[in-house]
Design a protein around this motif. Sequence first.
Motif, PDB file in Angstrom:
ATOM      1  N   VAL A 195      14.600 -22.660   5.745  1.00 20.92           N
ATOM      2  CA  VAL A 195      13.609 -22.443   4.693  1.00 20.92           C
ATOM      3  C   VAL A 195      13.348 -23.754   3.972  1.00 20.92           C
ATOM      4  O   VAL A 195      14.212 -24.639   3.908  1.00 20.92           O
ATOM      5  CB  VAL A 195      14.055 -21.379   3.670  1.00 20.92           C
ATOM      6  N   SER A 196      12.161 -23.862   3.406  1.00 19.97           N
ATOM      7  CA  SER A 196      11.830 -25.010   2.566  1.00 19.97           C
ATOM      8  C   SER A 196      12.287 -24.753   1.140  1.00 19.97           C
ATOM      9  O   SER A 196      12.460 -23.606   0.712  1.00 19.97           O
ATOM     10  CB  SER A 196      10.318 -25.254   2.586  1.00 19.97           C
ATOM     11  N   GLY A 197      12.487 -25.827   0.386  1.00 24.55           N
ATOM     12  CA  GLY A 197      12.681 -25.731  -1.054  1.00 24.55           C
ATOM     13  C   GLY A 197      13.851 -24.894  -1.497  1.00 24.55           C
ATOM     14  O   GLY A 197      14.968 -25.032  -1.006  1.00 24.55           O
ATOM     15  N   GLU A 198      13.589 -23.992  -2.442  1.00 20.83           N
ATOM     16  CA  GLU A 198      14.629 -23.148  -3.047  1.00 20.83           C
ATOM     17  C   GLU A 198      14.188 -21.690  -3.043  1.00 20.83           C
ATOM     18  O   GLU A 198      12.994 -21.396  -3.009  1.00 20.83           O
ATOM     19  CB  GLU A 198      14.895 -23.601  -4.480  1.00 20.83           C
ATOM     20  N   LEU A 199      15.152 -20.803  -3.128  1.00 19.79           N
ATOM     21  CA  LEU A 199      14.869 -19.371  -3.163  1.00 19.79           C
ATOM     22  C   LEU A 199      15.371 -18.764  -4.475  1.00 19.79           C
ATOM     23  O   LEU A 199      16.384 -19.190  -5.015  1.00 19.79           O
ATOM     24  CB  LEU A 199      15.532 -18.659  -1.985  1.00 19.79           C
ATOM     25  N   GLY A 200      14.637 -17.766  -4.949  1.00 14.75           N
ATOM     26  CA  GLY A 200      15.072 -17.004  -6.113  1.00 14.75           C
ATOM     27  C   GLY A 200      14.523 -17.467  -7.446  1.00 14.75           C
ATOM     28  O   GLY A 200      14.695 -16.776  -8.455  1.00 14.75           O
TER      29      GLY A 200
END
Length: 314
Positions: free
Chosen positions: A154-159
């Motif tokens: 996944v790219s970047g950040e989650l949540g």
Amino acid sequence: MREFEVIDRIRALLPSAPEGVILPIGDDCAVIEVGGERWVAAADMLVAGRHFREEWSSPGDVGFKAVAVNVSDVAAMGARPRFVLTSGGAPGSEVALGCFAGVAEACREFGVYPIGGDTTGSERLVVDVAILGSLEGRDFVARSGAGAGDVIAVSGELGAAAAGLLALERGVEGYERLKARHRRPEPRVEAGVAAAEVGMGAMIDLSDGLASDVRHVCERSGVGCRIDLGLLPVSPDVRELALKLGEDPERLAATGGEDFELLFCGPEAAVEKLGRVVGTPVTVIGEVLSEAKGVGFLKEGRAVPDLSGWDHFS
């Protein structure tokens, strides 16, 4: 019926796709060919009380987000956004003008040109954006290209967006960065274009939440997968807020939705190359398995059941 059951019913009502339709409904965008060039096309709608609340999202925020979520769909195909048509209903001309000011701001930021649309009065704010993106000679990346042995990243950040929404819903002071991630998402156009160029097998934007969206990829590709929740890129402020509110940070990151990050499936070498050529972090979170192994989520080596994301008809 759940959202994708409704889409399947709609698909069954349609005639066979005519010449020029390369990829019909069922992906982040349709793919069409016009004058020897391939374009992607999509539309997305935001409805007051369903996708946003007027007390914490200004009309400008809503207009900006309506463009951003469509740009994210284009990015998920490996295309570059070019043109939008924006239509909306608003309870007054000032609300309509505020919303379209947000549309114009997003268009400037993402390099999109608004070519028209429609306005009308309505009791609550509703915005619908249709978008066209150019593949610029690249192959598109669909949801259906994942294969057993691929890694999932996944790219970047989650949540962050889900955490921001929680802060708004529960009246938590501070955490302005997270609230902004809910109000004004940041689509990953350059990461999507780069993913197409390095030969990524499958891609989807994380709008409904990782737990739901990775299932869409697996279903379309005829594969299974395993996701390790301990590998999800969760920022310290998301973790802090989640724990303060009694939420599990990894579960929030897996189910919250509206991250508008990109999920990639492809050979390990392609994912590693993508991580080198884009400015956005790319994090490996799992692997693609044979269909027989299903879709599973693990935390500290143990199965985590009952994970699902947003459904528009729930």
